[in-house]
Design a protein around this motif. Structure first.
Motif, PDB file in Angstrom:
ATOM      1  N   GLY A 167       9.572  -9.437  -0.681  1.00 46.04           N
ATOM      2  CA  GLY A 167       8.466  -9.650   0.250  1.00 46.04           C
ATOM      3  C   GLY A 167       8.469  -8.683   1.401  1.00 46.04           C
ATOM      4  N   VAL A 204      -1.644  -9.440  -1.325  1.00 44.79           N
ATOM      5  CA  VAL A 204      -1.186  -9.411  -2.706  1.00 44.79           C
ATOM      6  C   VAL A 204      -2.326  -9.991  -3.548  1.00 44.79           C
ATOM      7  CG1 VAL A 204       0.509 -10.241  -4.364  1.00 44.79           C
ATOM      8  CG2 VAL A 204       1.216  -9.710  -2.015  1.00 44.79           C
ATOM      9  N   PHE A 233      -3.835 -11.246  -7.013  1.00 43.74           N
ATOM     10  CA  PHE A 233      -3.329 -11.779  -8.262  1.00 43.74           C
ATOM     11  C   PHE A 233      -4.435 -12.543  -8.975  1.00 43.74           C
ATOM     12  CE2 PHE A 233      -2.801 -16.293  -7.101  1.00 43.74           C
ATOM     13  CZ  PHE A 233      -2.821 -16.229  -5.723  1.00 43.74           C
ATOM     14  N   SER A 268      -5.924 -14.004  -3.649  1.00 39.19           N
ATOM     15  CA  SER A 268      -5.004 -13.176  -2.869  1.00 39.19           C
ATOM     16  C   SER A 268      -4.241 -14.063  -1.892  1.00 39.19           C
ATOM     17  CB  SER A 268      -5.763 -12.097  -2.090  1.00 39.19           C
ATOM     18  OG  SER A 268      -6.531 -12.676  -1.041  1.00 39.19           O
ATOM     19  N   ALA A 309       0.533 -10.728   2.453  1.00 41.06           N
ATOM     20  CA  ALA A 309       1.864 -10.319   1.983  1.00 41.06           C
ATOM     21  C   ALA A 309       2.979 -10.895   2.858  1.00 41.06           C
ATOM     22  CB  ALA A 309       1.952  -8.801   1.932  1.00 41.06           C
ATOM     23  N   VAL A 337       4.799 -13.867   1.376  1.00 29.86           N
ATOM     24  CA  VAL A 337       5.404 -13.696   0.055  1.00 29.86           C
ATOM     25  C   VAL A 337       6.861 -13.279   0.218  1.00 29.86           C
ATOM     26  CG1 VAL A 337       5.297 -12.458  -2.128  1.00 29.86           C
ATOM     27  CG2 VAL A 337       3.185 -13.097  -0.965  1.00 29.86           C
ATOM     28  N   LEU A 367       8.265 -11.673  -5.829  1.00 27.11           N
ATOM     29  CA  LEU A 367       7.429 -11.805  -7.018  1.00 27.11           C
ATOM     30  C   LEU A 367       8.346 -11.766  -8.227  1.00 27.11           C
ATOM     31  CD1 LEU A 367       4.711  -9.163  -6.010  1.00 27.11           C
ATOM     32  CD2 LEU A 367       4.533 -11.640  -5.765  1.00 27.11           C
ATOM     33  N   LEU A 397       4.708 -16.160  -7.576  1.00 22.79           N
ATOM     34  CA  LEU A 397       4.750 -15.650  -6.210  1.00 22.79           C
ATOM     35  C   LEU A 397       5.560 -16.659  -5.404  1.00 22.79           C
ATOM     36  CD1 LEU A 397       1.704 -15.029  -7.456  1.00 22.79           C
ATOM     37  CD2 LEU A 397       1.349 -14.110  -5.164  1.00 22.79           C
ATOM     38  N   ILE A 423       6.487 -18.201  -2.210  1.00 21.51           N
ATOM     39  CA  ILE A 423       5.851 -18.274  -0.903  1.00 21.51           C
ATOM     40  C   ILE A 423       6.867 -18.797   0.096  1.00 21.51           C
ATOM     41  CG2 ILE A 423       3.945 -19.263   0.420  1.00 21.51           C
ATOM     42  CD1 ILE A 423       3.037 -17.416  -1.856  1.00 21.51           C
ATOM     43  N   ILE A 465      -0.066 -10.133 -11.375  1.00 19.45           N
ATOM     44  CA  ILE A 465      -0.316  -9.501 -10.080  1.00 19.45           C
ATOM     45  C   ILE A 465      -1.157  -8.260 -10.347  1.00 19.45           C
ATOM     46  CG2 ILE A 465       0.746  -8.408  -8.058  1.00 19.45           C
ATOM     47  CD1 ILE A 465       1.453 -11.352  -8.340  1.00 19.45           C
ATOM     48  N   THR A 505      -1.889 -20.771   2.014  1.00 19.07           N
ATOM     49  CA  THR A 505      -0.865 -21.312   1.122  1.00 19.07           C
ATOM     50  C   THR A 505      -0.399 -22.701   1.550  1.00 19.07           C
ATOM     51  OG1 THR A 505       0.779 -20.042   2.360  1.00 19.07           O
ATOM     52  CG2 THR A 505      -0.079 -19.073   0.330  1.00 19.07           C
TER      53      THR A 505
END
Lengths: 139, 160
Positions: free
Chosen positions: B5, B20, B22, B30, B33, B36, B39, B90, B92, B107, B149
């Motif tokens: 990340g 990011v 995806f 998305s 970043a 994240v 990945l 991903l 998080i 991704i 998220t």
């Protein structure tokens, strides 16, 4: 100077007040996004903003015909929305308030219906787009 | 692992200014970043677990320093589920929930947010229910919903 747009739509002849109506365009490519509201087919960028494109089911049970290949871009309290229409009949300037009949002659009324607006020998359903959006059922 | 990340160490942009991109199925999404942690590409057989007492929405774990729960968000977003044989997770980094995994098909890329045109979520969307997105952003002609998220995980878990 006020004006009013008259259109053919899946819900029959429609009239929309000029202060709501921004532009009529060919139906654009729509991007479907997750969790779209009912009646929403997708969104598209237009003049720097994102427009929510509605399907002809936005008119409710009054929608019986084809959606059409045009889209009427309207400014609403919920942002810019696009309503599907088949044809532009006329966009005219208005001098003062035109009277309209509050009772429909028959058939289903489209969502947002305010009354019938007589124009060139036909009754056009005058709709308020904000009210139309409020009347779309919540999931 | 596909990538860590620490995206801001890979380029001159701050990670918060990167996205990011995806996909879950055909739906482009998305995340910023800076949320994240990593990945990871996994085999489906490694990931999916049934018959265990998994939290709601959790479909398995990936083994990092500690097991990280992986969630399939397709159902709450009402989109087609992940079908890739080797999906991507991903990871998080949440200040509230710690590390958790978001399952995706693939991704696409990492891009600078300044290269994307951006709009707020249409008000009409928000009037019809909770929308776990912060922005709609366009890159290379495609619109991506930028995920919040924290909200997304709460929806998957069925939390208010």
């Amino acid at each position: 100077m006020r004006f009013c747009g008259f259109f053919e739509s899946a819900a029959g002849p429609l009239a929309v007040a000029g202060e709501t109506l921004l532009e009529v365009i060919e139906r654009p490519a729509l991007s479907r996004l997750p969790l779209a509201p009912p009646c929403c087919l997708g969104v598209f960028p237009f003049r720097g903003q994102l427009v929510v494109g509605l399907g002809h089911d936005c008119f409710g049970d009054a929608a019986r015909g084809a959606a059409g290949e045009l889209m009427m871009i309207c400014a609403t309290d919920s942002g810019m929305v696009g309503l599907p229409i088949q044809k532009v009949v006329r966009i005219v300037h208005q001098d003062g308030n035109r009277p309209f009949v509050s009772e429909a002659a028959g058939g289903e009324r489209p969502r947002g219906w305010l009354g019938d607006y007589p124009f060139e020998g036909r009754d056009f359903a005058l709709i308020d787009v904000d009210q139309l959006l409020e009347q779309i059922p919540r999931p | 692992m596909l990538a860590s990340g620490k995206f801001d160490s890979l380029c001159s942009e701050d990670a918060a200014d990167l996205r990011v991109l995806f996909r879950i199925g055909a739906v482009p999404l998305s995340v910023p970043a800076d949320v994240v942690a990593g990945l990871y590409q996994v085999g489906r057989h490694e990931l999916f677990r049934s018959g265990e007492n998994l939290p709601r929405g959790c479909i398995g774990f990936i083994d990092l320093a500690t097991p990280v729960e992986v969630f399939d968000v397709a159902a709450v977003l009402r989109i087609e589920p992940v079908t890739a044989d080797a999906p991507v997770v991903l990871v998080i980094d949440s200040p509230v929930d710690g590390w958790w995994g978001l399952l995706a098909d693939r991704i696409d890329r990492v891009v600078a947010a300044r290269r994307m045109e951006s709009w707020p979520i249409p008000l009409l969307w928000q009037l019809h229910g909770t929308v776990p997105f912060d922005r709609i952003e366009q890159f290379d002609g495609q619109l991506h919903c930028c995920c919040n998220t924290q909200q997304l995980l709460a929806m998957v878990k069925g939390e208010p």
